[in-house]
Design an enzyme around this catalytic site. Structure first.
Site, PDB file in Angstrom:
ATOM      1  N   CYS A  78       0.836  -1.202   0.000  1.00 38.15           N
ATOM      2  CA  CYS A  78       0.000   0.000   0.000  1.00 38.15           C
ATOM      3  C   CYS A  78       0.877   1.261   0.000  1.00 38.15           C
ATOM      4  O   CYS A  78       1.475   1.591  -1.020  1.00 38.15           O
ATOM      5  CB  CYS A  78      -0.959  -0.046   1.186  1.00 38.15           C
ATOM      6  SG  CYS A  78      -2.399   1.036   0.946  1.00 38.15           S
ATOM      7  N   HIS A 165      -3.796  -5.188   0.775  1.00 36.07           N
ATOM      8  CA  HIS A 165      -3.262  -5.718   2.039  1.00 36.07           C
ATOM      9  C   HIS A 165      -3.387  -7.248   2.072  1.00 36.07           C
ATOM     10  O   HIS A 165      -4.462  -7.781   2.379  1.00 36.07           O
ATOM     11  CB  HIS A 165      -4.008  -5.104   3.224  1.00 36.07           C
ATOM     12  CG  HIS A 165      -3.699  -3.659   3.431  1.00 36.07           C
ATOM     13  ND1 HIS A 165      -2.617  -3.229   4.160  1.00 36.07           N
ATOM     14  CD2 HIS A 165      -4.315  -2.546   2.967  1.00 36.07           C
ATOM     15  CE1 HIS A 165      -2.585  -1.902   4.153  1.00 36.07           C
ATOM     16  NE2 HIS A 165      -3.602  -1.465   3.439  1.00 36.07           N
ATOM     17  N   GLU A 167      -2.093  -9.156   4.283  1.00 36.04           N
ATOM     18  CA  GLU A 167      -2.028  -9.633   5.665  1.00 36.04           C
ATOM     19  C   GLU A 167      -3.390  -9.792   6.318  1.00 36.04           C
ATOM     20  O   GLU A 167      -3.519 -10.488   7.325  1.00 36.04           O
ATOM     21  CB  GLU A 167      -1.133  -8.690   6.498  1.00 36.04           C
ATOM     22  CG  GLU A 167      -1.701  -7.301   6.747  1.00 36.04           C
ATOM     23  CD  GLU A 167      -1.381  -6.302   5.633  1.00 36.04           C
ATOM     24  OE1 GLU A 167      -1.476  -5.089   5.882  1.00 36.04           O
ATOM     25  OE2 GLU A 167      -1.042  -6.746   4.507  1.00 36.04           O
ATOM     26  N   SER A 219       3.981 -13.728  38.253  1.00 29.78           N
ATOM     27  CA  SER A 219       2.675 -13.098  38.451  1.00 29.78           C
ATOM     28  C   SER A 219       1.547 -14.116  38.442  1.00 29.78           C
ATOM     29  O   SER A 219       0.422 -13.799  38.804  1.00 29.78           O
ATOM     30  CB  SER A 219       2.424 -12.084  37.333  1.00 29.78           C
ATOM     31  OG  SER A 219       2.264 -12.762  36.093  1.00 29.78           O
ATOM     32  N   GLY A 220       1.858 -15.331  38.010  1.00 27.36           N
ATOM     33  CA  GLY A 220       0.804 -16.327  37.829  1.00 27.36           C
ATOM     34  C   GLY A 220       0.276 -16.341  36.410  1.00 27.36           C
ATOM     35  O   GLY A 220      -0.502 -17.209  36.028  1.00 27.36           O
ATOM     36  N   GLY A 221       0.711 -15.352  35.594  1.00 25.13           N
ATOM     37  CA  GLY A 221       0.255 -15.265  34.215  1.00 25.13           C
ATOM     38  C   GLY A 221       1.098 -16.088  33.259  1.00 25.13           C
ATOM     39  O   GLY A 221       2.084 -16.706  33.636  1.00 25.13           O
ATOM     40  N   VAL A 222       0.682 -16.064  31.991  1.00 23.56           N
ATOM     41  CA  VAL A 222       1.325 -16.880  30.961  1.00 23.56           C
ATOM     42  C   VAL A 222       2.775 -16.455  30.742  1.00 23.56           C
ATOM     43  O   VAL A 222       3.687 -17.283  30.741  1.00 23.56           O
ATOM     44  CB  VAL A 222       0.540 -16.775  29.632  1.00 23.56           C
ATOM     45  CG1 VAL A 222       1.264 -17.543  28.530  1.00 23.56           C
ATOM     46  CG2 VAL A 222      -0.870 -17.290  29.797  1.00 23.56           C
TER      47      VAL A 222
END
Length: 507
Positions: A78, A165, A167, A219-222
């Site tokens: 683009c 585009h 994508e 943190s306990g997160g992923v």
């Protein structure tokens, strides 16, 4: 050595999506601002120039040095295509009508960029300018009914431009086009897999760290969990993890997370410090002041615990690629750096070097690496949870009673999503405590109590999100449960705002 595609960001909303599409082909990609082109070494196999909200005719439009042309394959998307054409003497003008939406592509036979694509392939247009005249050494390789120069190739160069585009999913064979460019024209090997990433990262950590000790705040997160397992894989018992309970976690979260980590064999110390955080938050309603108060107490507690680990030289963090991109965006760093993000200020204060094993990955890639490492599904598939916890889901000042109410309502909502098979369909969900009271009737008595707002969104990476279209029957059941079981609540509402224009969290 990993093949690499460089993406030069001119400010398009789709730039990160281009990077993700390249990585879906198992090829590593990096985003760099158009005016900060990195050193192009032998790992670089090709360059993509992104779109832009600007017109190439604007006085302050993104302009870049393109001496890499002829040395590396180039794909202008683009704005990128329009810039390449105009820079070589072509003409770009405003379209009489904005070219937006689907279009059928008529391609030139035998062109490598469109190999394997069907005739009249549907592509997505989104531009206000169009290339009206190509430079003499540019040849048209595709058109549409309304765009004469929909794609071009520079003669005797592997330089291409497309005014659509590939994508976005609306371009039905966009993945094939990108595969043709990345794997075919750029000749990338396509071997950047989770297994490859793990092997390379583990070796890099071992080489960097040597016999030093590393501290990591869980943190306990992923992100922090996958980072911890990666570092542990590399250096074993040289890793020391600290998990701090700030009193603003979900109901019973502290004990559940510690139990999960124990099963993973990680060396984790849990620290209960909720009272310190609540004391620091007393009377504070402004969201950024809340973050700063939480950040300060976190650093104090973390530093105290870290000082008990003699000889630590490194601080590992779960920084991921969107954090890195944001810090070097063509639009500049974020106006407000959220003070809870990672452990701001701590490395310098304690003279620690920073280790960020996930800084190359998007969130979904972190999960794929986690699965390859054998991390439990209950951790990998957990919804994201904000660093400041419930402090930014309780609007207004924070009290112990408000935390209790929000935890109880949130627990009923999350468990309900799991019980009804809806949890995995949602990217992020939680209960928001609103700073208003509402009139209600319970039994024969008039009540004047608090309002809980339920928030659930669907997303891929949190950059954009749609509100979760949960069944009405489910919402009715959860509403009744919360009102009947959580003392202090007499009204439940549901947030149907998307991001943008709203954000996922309320603060």
């Amino acid at each position: 050595m990993t093949d690499k595609i460089i993406i030069l960001d001119c400010g398009s909303q789709y730039t990160q999506l281009i990077a993700r599409r390249v990585r879906e082909l198992n090829v590593y990609s990096e985003i760099h601002p158009y005016n900060q082109i990195p050193e192009l070494d032998e790992q670089v196999k090709g360059i993509i120039i992104s779109g832009s909200p600007h017109s190439v005719r604007d006085h302050h439009a993104p302009a870049m040095e393109t001496s890499f042309r002829g040395k590396y394959p180039v794909l202008g998307v683009c704005y990128g295509a329009q810039y390449l054409a105009m820079k070589d003497g072509g003409d770009v003008q405003a379209s009489k009508h904005r070219e937006y939406g689907r279009a059928a592509l008529q391609t030139k036979a035998g062109c490598d960029l469109f190999k394997g694509m069907k005739e009249a392939s549907v592509v997505w247009m989104s531009h206000g300018d169009t290339i009206t005249e190509l430079p003499p050494n540019f040849e048209v390789i595709a058109s549409t009914d309304s765009v004469a120069n929909a794609a071009f190739k520079v003669q005797n160069e592997a330089t291409y431009g497309i005014q659509f585009h590939p994508e976005v999913t609306h371009s039905e064979e966009g993945k094939q086009l990108l595969e043709n460019f990345i794997l075919g024209i750029c000749k990338c090997s396509g071997d950047w897999t989770p297994e490859h990433f793990i092997e390379a990262t583990v070796n890099e950590i071992r080489e960097k760290v040597g016999q030093d000790k590393v501290i990591l705040g869980l943190s306990g997160g992923v992100d922090s969990s996958v980072a911890a397992v990666l570092v542990e894989e590399a250096i074993g018992d040289q890793l020391f993890c600290i998990f701090i309970d700030n009193g603003l976690l979900r109901k019973d979260e502290f004990d559940r997370v510690l139990e999960s980590y124990a099963g993973m064999g990680l060396n984790v110390k849990g620290v209960r410090a909720g009272d310190l955080f609540l004391d620091a938050l007393a009377g504070i309603s402004d969201p950024e002041k809340k973050r700063k108060a939480i950040g300060k107490v976190f650093i104090d507690v973390f530093e105290e615990e870290s000082n008990k680990i003699e000889g630590a030289k490194w601080l590992a963090q779960g920084t991921i690629y969107p954090d890195v991109i944001e810090s070097m965006s063509v639009k500049g760093p974020s106006a407000t750096i959220k003070s809870h993000h990672n452990v701001g200020g701590l490395p310098e204060k304690m003279n620690l070097k920073v280790l960020e094993p996930l800084r190359l990955l998007f969130k979904d890639e972190v999960r794929r690496v986690g699965r390859t490492l054998g991390i439990d599904k209950t951790i990998l598939d957990r919804h994201p949870f904000p660093g400041p916890g419930l402090a930014i889901r309780i609007l207004g000042d924070i009290t112990e009673e408000k935390v209790r109410i929000t935890q109880e309502a949130d627990a009923l909502f999350i468990q309900g999503l799991k019980d009804h098979g809806l949890y995995d369909e949602i990217w992020q969900a939680g209960a928001i405590f609103l700073p208003i009271n509402s009139v209600g009737v319970m039994g024969d008595e008039r009540t004047y109590e608090n309002v809980i707002c339920l928030r659930a969104v669907t997303s891929i990476d949190g950059m954009t999100a749609d509100w979760g279209h949960l069944p009405h029957e489910f919402l009715a059941r959860i509403s009744n449960q919360i009102i009947n079981q959580v003392k202090g609540i007499n009204r439940v509402v549901y947030d149907i705002s998307s991001k943008p224009p709203a954000t996922i969290e309320w603060e």
